[in-house]
Design an enzyme around this catalytic site. Structure first.
Site, PDB file in Angstrom:
ATOM      1  N   GLY A 219       5.634   1.145  -3.712  1.00 51.51           N
ATOM      2  CA  GLY A 219       5.260   1.348  -5.160  1.00 51.51           C
ATOM      3  C   GLY A 219       6.227   2.324  -5.701  1.00 51.51           C
TER       4      GLY A 219
ATOM      5  CG  HIS B  93      -0.218   6.088  -4.442  1.00 53.64           C
ATOM      6  ND1 HIS B  93      -0.195   6.661  -3.415  1.00 53.64           N
ATOM      7  CD2 HIS B  93       0.934   6.252  -5.119  1.00 53.64           C
ATOM      8  CE1 HIS B  93       0.831   7.670  -3.438  1.00 53.64           C
ATOM      9  NE2 HIS B  93       1.630   7.227  -4.450  1.00 53.64           N
ATOM     10  CD  GLU B  94       2.968   3.707  -6.763  1.00 57.82           C
ATOM     11  OE1 GLU B  94       3.519   4.486  -7.613  1.00 57.82           O
ATOM     12  OE2 GLU B  94       2.900   3.655  -5.503  1.00 57.82           O
TER      13      GLU B  94
ATOM     14  CG  HIS C 297       2.500   8.185  -9.148  1.00 55.83           C
ATOM     15  ND1 HIS C 297       2.935   9.519  -8.963  1.00 55.83           N
ATOM     16  CD2 HIS C 297       2.697   7.687  -8.157  1.00 55.83           C
ATOM     17  CE1 HIS C 297       3.297   9.786  -7.467  1.00 55.83           C
ATOM     18  NE2 HIS C 297       3.081   8.533  -6.923  1.00 55.83           N
TER      19      HIS C 297
ATOM     20  CD  GLN D 223       6.732   7.802  -7.496  1.00 52.13           C
ATOM     21  OE1 GLN D 223       6.062   6.849  -7.711  1.00 52.13           O
ATOM     22  NE2 GLN D 223       6.796   8.566  -6.309  1.00 52.13           N
TER      23      GLN D 223
ATOM     24  CB  CYS E 278       3.747   9.580  -2.547  1.00 57.67           C
ATOM     25  SG  CYS E 278       4.272   9.639  -4.370  1.00 57.67           S
ATOM     26  CG  LEU E 279       8.943   6.189  -2.184  1.00 58.55           C
ATOM     27  CD1 LEU E 279       9.855   5.243  -2.976  1.00 58.55           C
ATOM     28  CD2 LEU E 279       9.463   6.297  -0.724  1.00 58.55           C
TER      29      LEU E 279
END
Ligand code: NI
Length: 150
Positions: free
Chosen positions: A46, A130-131, A134, A51, A88-89
């Site tokens: 995701g 999670h997303e 953000h 991000q 996470c990226l």
């Protein structure tokens, strides 16, 4: 479409509250397409707009080979509890166990502004949580389960 640069942990952009999307135009479509390409490029599950440095309530996800775009998502129901490791990226190689609901239902809009409701279990529920975090400046490391210190 283009791969965008990923904002890394430590950057203040990841700590801001994102703004609601009010204009559903070509620029939004371009952002979504770029986010999708960026997520695939870096092999993520995701990706949220902050991000890639855009402070808007926009998320893309791919879970169980299904691709989702969520605009202005809001969790309207959740149940159960599940514990798994997340990454996470934006957070490099860090992996931590995070407690999330086992099942969540989210209300969101698509890229044209049409509302829909999505219910996900297990990894999809986790990815949604999670997303969405953000979008409010929260990273999974903030929610990591405390490990016993001996
Ligand atoms: Ni993340």
């Amino acid at each position: 479409m283009a791969v965008r640069k990923i904002v890394k942990m430590g950057d203040e952009l990841l700590r801001k509250k994102c703004k609601k999307v009010t204009v559903f135009d070509e620029k939004l479509g371009e952002l979504l397409d770029d986010m999708k390409e960026t997520m695939y490029e870096f092999d993520g599950m995701g990706l949220a707009a902050p991000q890639v440095g855009v402070l808007k309530r926009v998320v893309v996800m791919e879970v169980n080979n299904m691709f989702f775009e969520l605009i202005n998502p809001e969790i309207i129901a959740s149940e159960g509890e599940d514990l798994e490791q997340e990454a996470c990226l934006s957070c490099g190689k860090i992996r931590e166990y995070v407690k999330r609901p086992k099942k969540v239902t989210v209300k969101a809009q698509d890229r044209f502004g049409y509302e829909f409701v999505l219910t996900g279990e297990k990894w999809l529920a986790r990815c949604i949580c999670h997303e969405l975090d953000h979008l409010d400046g929260v990273l999974f490391v903030d929610r990591a389960e405390k490990r016993d210190k001996k």
